[in-house]
Write a protein that holds these residues in place. Structure first.
Motif, PDB file in Angstrom:
ATOM      1  N   GLN A 174       0.873  -1.174   0.000  1.00  0.00           N
ATOM      2  CA  GLN A 174       0.000   0.000   0.000  1.00  0.00           C
ATOM      3  C   GLN A 174       0.908   1.222   0.000  1.00  0.00           C
ATOM      4  O   GLN A 174       1.260   1.737   1.059  1.00  0.00           O
ATOM      5  N   PRO A 175       1.363   1.644  -1.165  1.00  0.00           N
ATOM      6  CA  PRO A 175       2.368   2.703  -1.233  1.00  0.00           C
ATOM      7  C   PRO A 175       1.861   3.994  -0.641  1.00  0.00           C
ATOM      8  O   PRO A 175       0.689   4.356  -0.774  1.00  0.00           O
ATOM      9  N   GLY A 176       2.753   4.697   0.032  1.00  0.00           N
ATOM     10  CA  GLY A 176       2.389   5.950   0.679  1.00  0.00           C
ATOM     11  C   GLY A 176       3.412   7.028   0.442  1.00  0.00           C
ATOM     12  O   GLY A 176       4.323   6.890  -0.376  1.00  0.00           O
ATOM     13  N   TYR A 220       5.093  12.434   8.900  1.00  0.00           N
ATOM     14  CA  TYR A 220       4.146  11.322   8.905  1.00  0.00           C
ATOM     15  C   TYR A 220       4.237  10.558   7.587  1.00  0.00           C
ATOM     16  O   TYR A 220       4.415  11.156   6.529  1.00  0.00           O
ATOM     17  N   TYR A 221       4.047   9.248   7.680  1.00  0.00           N
ATOM     18  CA  TYR A 221       3.936   8.420   6.471  1.00  0.00           C
ATOM     19  C   TYR A 221       2.587   7.712   6.519  1.00  0.00           C
ATOM     20  O   TYR A 221       2.239   7.060   7.509  1.00  0.00           O
ATOM     21  N   ARG A 222       1.825   7.844   5.428  1.00  0.00           N
ATOM     22  CA  ARG A 222       0.549   7.149   5.313  1.00  0.00           C
ATOM     23  C   ARG A 222       0.274   6.871   3.848  1.00  0.00           C
ATOM     24  O   ARG A 222       0.917   7.437   2.957  1.00  0.00           O
ATOM     25  N   ALA A 223      -0.678   5.996   3.593  1.00  0.00           N
ATOM     26  CA  ALA A 223      -1.144   5.725   2.237  1.00  0.00           C
ATOM     27  C   ALA A 223      -2.346   6.611   1.940  1.00  0.00           C
ATOM     28  O   ALA A 223      -2.780   7.407   2.779  1.00  0.00           O
ATOM     29  N   ALA A 224      -2.904   6.475   0.741  1.00  0.00           N
ATOM     30  CA  ALA A 224      -4.039   7.303   0.359  1.00  0.00           C
ATOM     31  C   ALA A 224      -5.282   6.957   1.174  1.00  0.00           C
ATOM     32  O   ALA A 224      -6.100   7.825   1.476  1.00  0.00           O
ATOM     33  N   ASP A 225      -5.428   5.704   1.543  1.00  0.00           N
ATOM     34  CA  ASP A 225      -6.556   5.240   2.354  1.00  0.00           C
ATOM     35  C   ASP A 225      -6.025   4.613   3.637  1.00  0.00           C
ATOM     36  O   ASP A 225      -4.828   4.325   3.760  1.00  0.00           O
ATOM     37  N   TYR A 226      -6.917   4.359   4.588  1.00  0.00           N
ATOM     38  CA  TYR A 226      -6.524   3.637   5.796  1.00  0.00           C
ATOM     39  C   TYR A 226      -5.869   2.312   5.405  1.00  0.00           C
ATOM     40  O   TYR A 226      -6.194   1.700   4.382  1.00  0.00           O
ATOM     41  N   TRP A 227      -4.948   1.849   6.257  1.00  0.00           N
ATOM     42  CA  TRP A 227      -4.302   0.555   6.022  1.00  0.00           C
ATOM     43  C   TRP A 227      -5.338  -0.560   5.999  1.00  0.00           C
ATOM     44  O   TRP A 227      -6.338  -0.508   6.718  1.00  0.00           O
ATOM     45  N   GLN A 228      -5.083  -1.573   5.217  1.00  0.00           N
ATOM     46  CA  GLN A 228      -5.935  -2.763   5.243  1.00  0.00           C
ATOM     47  C   GLN A 228      -5.685  -3.530   6.536  1.00  0.00           C
ATOM     48  O   GLN A 228      -4.553  -3.624   7.019  1.00  0.00           O
ATOM     49  N   ALA A 229      -6.741  -4.092   7.109  1.00  0.00           N
ATOM     50  CA  ALA A 229      -6.577  -4.931   8.294  1.00  0.00           C
ATOM     51  C   ALA A 229      -5.627  -6.078   7.969  1.00  0.00           C
ATOM     52  O   ALA A 229      -5.703  -6.684   6.902  1.00  0.00           O
ATOM     53  N   GLY A 230      -4.713  -6.357   8.886  1.00  0.00           N
ATOM     54  CA  GLY A 230      -3.738  -7.425   8.689  1.00  0.00           C
ATOM     55  C   GLY A 230      -2.454  -6.999   8.015  1.00  0.00           C
ATOM     56  O   GLY A 230      -1.536  -7.810   7.872  1.00  0.00           O
ATOM     57  N   THR A 231      -2.353  -5.733   7.624  1.00  0.00           N
ATOM     58  CA  THR A 231      -1.144  -5.241   6.973  1.00  0.00           C
ATOM     59  C   THR A 231       0.058  -5.311   7.919  1.00  0.00           C
ATOM     60  O   THR A 231      -0.044  -5.000   9.099  1.00  0.00           O
ATOM     61  N   LYS A 232       1.194  -5.713   7.374  1.00  0.00           N
ATOM     62  CA  LYS A 232       2.456  -5.678   8.116  1.00  0.00           C
ATOM     63  C   LYS A 232       3.267  -4.486   7.629  1.00  0.00           C
ATOM     64  O   LYS A 232       3.436  -4.285   6.428  1.00  0.00           O
ATOM     65  N   ILE A 233       3.750  -3.687   8.565  1.00  0.00           N
ATOM     66  CA  ILE A 233       4.514  -2.481   8.242  1.00  0.00           C
ATOM     67  C   ILE A 233       5.913  -2.602   8.838  1.00  0.00           C
ATOM     68  O   ILE A 233       6.062  -2.892  10.032  1.00  0.00           O
ATOM     69  N   ALA A 238      -8.295   6.257  -7.452  1.00  0.00           N
ATOM     70  CA  ALA A 238      -7.604   6.146  -8.736  1.00  0.00           C
ATOM     71  C   ALA A 238      -6.128   5.840  -8.598  1.00  0.00           C
ATOM     72  O   ALA A 238      -5.436   5.647  -9.583  1.00  0.00           O
ATOM     73  N   SER A 239      -5.637   5.801  -7.365  1.00  0.00           N
ATOM     74  CA  SER A 239      -4.201   5.616  -7.151  1.00  0.00           C
ATOM     75  C   SER A 239      -3.771   4.221  -7.580  1.00  0.00           C
ATOM     76  O   SER A 239      -4.426   3.218  -7.286  1.00  0.00           O
ATOM     77  N   ALA A 240      -2.655   4.166  -8.273  1.00  0.00           N
ATOM     78  CA  ALA A 240      -2.101   2.883  -8.681  1.00  0.00           C
ATOM     79  C   ALA A 240      -1.312   2.276  -7.530  1.00  0.00           C
ATOM     80  O   ALA A 240      -1.195   2.860  -6.468  1.00  0.00           O
ATOM     81  N   THR A 241      -0.756   1.113  -7.733  1.00  0.00           N
ATOM     82  CA  THR A 241       0.007   0.428  -6.684  1.00  0.00           C
ATOM     83  C   THR A 241       1.377   0.079  -7.229  1.00  0.00           C
ATOM     84  O   THR A 241       1.620  -1.046  -7.661  1.00  0.00           O
ATOM     85  N   PRO A 242       2.320   1.032  -7.238  1.00  0.00           N
ATOM     86  CA  PRO A 242       3.665   0.737  -7.724  1.00  0.00           C
ATOM     87  C   PRO A 242       4.463  -0.049  -6.689  1.00  0.00           C
ATOM     88  O   PRO A 242       3.995  -0.292  -5.580  1.00  0.00           O
ATOM     89  N   THR A 243       5.673  -0.433  -7.065  1.00  0.00           N
ATOM     90  CA  THR A 243       6.536  -1.124  -6.130  1.00  0.00           C
ATOM     91  C   THR A 243       6.809  -0.235  -4.936  1.00  0.00           C
ATOM     92  O   THR A 243       7.182   0.920  -5.078  1.00  0.00           O
TER      93      THR A 243
END
Length: 434
Positions: free
Chosen positions: A204-206, A218-231, A424-429
């Motif tokens: 989930q690129p931020g 602060y570092y965040r993605a465009a939306d809230y993190w998905q449940a179960g995400t490892k950071i 509309a955000s893509a998911t790059p590496t």
């Protein structure tokens, strides 16, 4: 009861945790000899050239150019030094760094292969040798070797902190929070930001975003993190030189997990809190917010800390006439300025009817107890309709901005794929390290 500012809030202890991450070396593949008259095959069968067909012109090959930094025999370098790699007409094959005893240093190439980053700070007052191998598109192999040495420890460090505990579980709105004391000057923020690495699984690129003072990023993605995400996070700042004469104090690492989605919404008009779990409404509680002279902050706030029992003591701030000292149960901090969610048995009759607090969200004891047992640090609460707006930096305010507003705070260019709306955000590496 309401606003409570402690000396702890003003001089809060910065907490950090250590974790490790990995990044594999990615090599680009090259193929073909560039000849225009090569035969064409379809389904394994050679095809005849079309009558009168003219071969397409081919671009001349890119000259093979290969450079490495730092310069050979360079001295007095910071322990944050990276091995810069610049290649045209080819690719980096390998990077090896050894200390004066011949011991190899672990590290990885950045995704754009602009440099090789050691996985830990280099040692002070130590000599190193870097060996970099590149291969041209035509298969030509070239090796460059440089030696350099690092400077001693200066002792003029900034203070920094990473608000992420290793191995802990957080709410879906938990930003990666870095704090600096003193703040990072604007001219240094891009260099500092290049040394901040985050990986998420699933990706989930931020983007990193700075508060104006430079005291927090602060570092965040465009939306809230998905449940179960490892950071996983690495703030690789030890030894990085700043324009104010200071240097980064230490590398900080942490790895954490995101739990179930848990969201609270409060409307001053109804004076009710709606509680959602995994996007389902599960509870509705009456609340009392800050009275007009000490209003609660409207905006998206985040649970920063939880204390089952604490004491609110405001005599130092408000003086003997207005100050108070009160035992508080089920306190959940929302701002550095002293706004909390907490149990308030004295205001049960006002809850759902009128605002009487000093800025906090008052709940009945049984409701506060239930909520305290459900929430996590990093869970969001949105408050609307009060007389005051949440101030940037008064708490972890990363979600109190639209995505378009948030990314303006980045000190580095934001990839085009991340500039659109969240939908509309893509998911790059993702950005990675180690």
């Amino acid at each position: 009861m309401g606003r409570f500012v402690t000396r702890q809030a003003a001089t809060r202890r910065i907490l950090a945790a250590v974790a490790a991450g990995t990044l594999g070396l990615s090599l680009a593949a090259c193929g073909g000899d560039g000849k225009a008259d090569a035969p064409t095959f379809v389904n394994g069968n050679q095809q005849a050239a079309a009558p009168g067909a003219t071969p397409s012109p081919t671009a001349p090959p890119v000259p093979f150019e290969f450079a490495v930094t730092p310069a050979d025999k360079k001295k007095d370098l910071p322990v944050s030094t990276e091995i810069g790699t610049s290649v045209k007409g080819g690719d980096i094959t390998s990077v090896t760094l050894t200390d004066k005893a011949g011991k190899a240093v672990k590290g990885t190439l950045r995704d754009d292969k602009s440099s090789w980053v050691p996985s830990a700070p280099l040692k002070y007052d130590t000599s190193y040798t870097a060996t970099v191998v590149a291969t041209s598109a035509a298969g030509q192999v070239e090796t460059k070797k440089v030696s350099f040495s690092t400077r001693g420890k200066s002792g003029n460090d900034i203070g920094s902190g990473l608000y992420l505990f290793n191995g802990k579980t957080y709410g879906v709105a938990m930003p990666v929070v870095l704090e600096f004391n003193p703040g990072i000057p604007k001219k240094d923020r891009a260099a500092v930001q290049r040394r901040l690495f985050v990986t998420t699984d699933p990706p989930q690129p931020g983007v990193w975003s700075w508060v104006d003072s430079g005291t927090q990023a602060y570092y965040r993605a465009a939306d809230y993190w998905q449940a179960g995400t490892k950071i996983s996070v690495r703030a690789a700042l030890e030894g990085i030189p700043l324009s104010n004469g200071r240097v980064g104090d230490e590398d900080r690492k942490a790895s954490a997990k995101i739990g179930d989605k848990f969201v609270m919404k409060v409307d001053n008009k109804t004076k009710k809190m709606l509680v959602y779990k995994s996007d389902k409404l599960i509870k509705t509680f009456p609340v009392s917010l800050g009275k007009p002279s000490t209003p609660s902050s409207s905006g998206t706030l985040i649970v920063m800390d939880k204390q089952e029992h604490t004491v609110f003591d405001t005599f130092a701030e408000l003086g003997p006439e207005e100050g108070y000292r009160t035992d508080i149960d089920f306190a959940q901090r929302l701002t550095w300025g002293g706004e909390y969610i907490h149990s308030a048995p004295w205001s049960v009759g006002d809850q759902g009817v009128r605002n009487v607090s000093h800025g906090c969200v008052n709940l009945a004891p049984q409701n506060a107890s239930w909520l305290f047992a459900q929430t996590k640090v990093g869970d969001p609460i949105t408050i609307k309709g009060t007389e005051r707006k949440l101030e940037p930096g008064n708490g972890w305010t990363a979600w109190n901005q639209t995505w378009a507003e948030f990314i303006k705070g980045s000190a580095l260019p934001v990839p085009a794929s991340l500039k659109g709306t969240p939908a509309a955000s893509a998911t790059p590496t993702p950005t990675t390290t180690d």
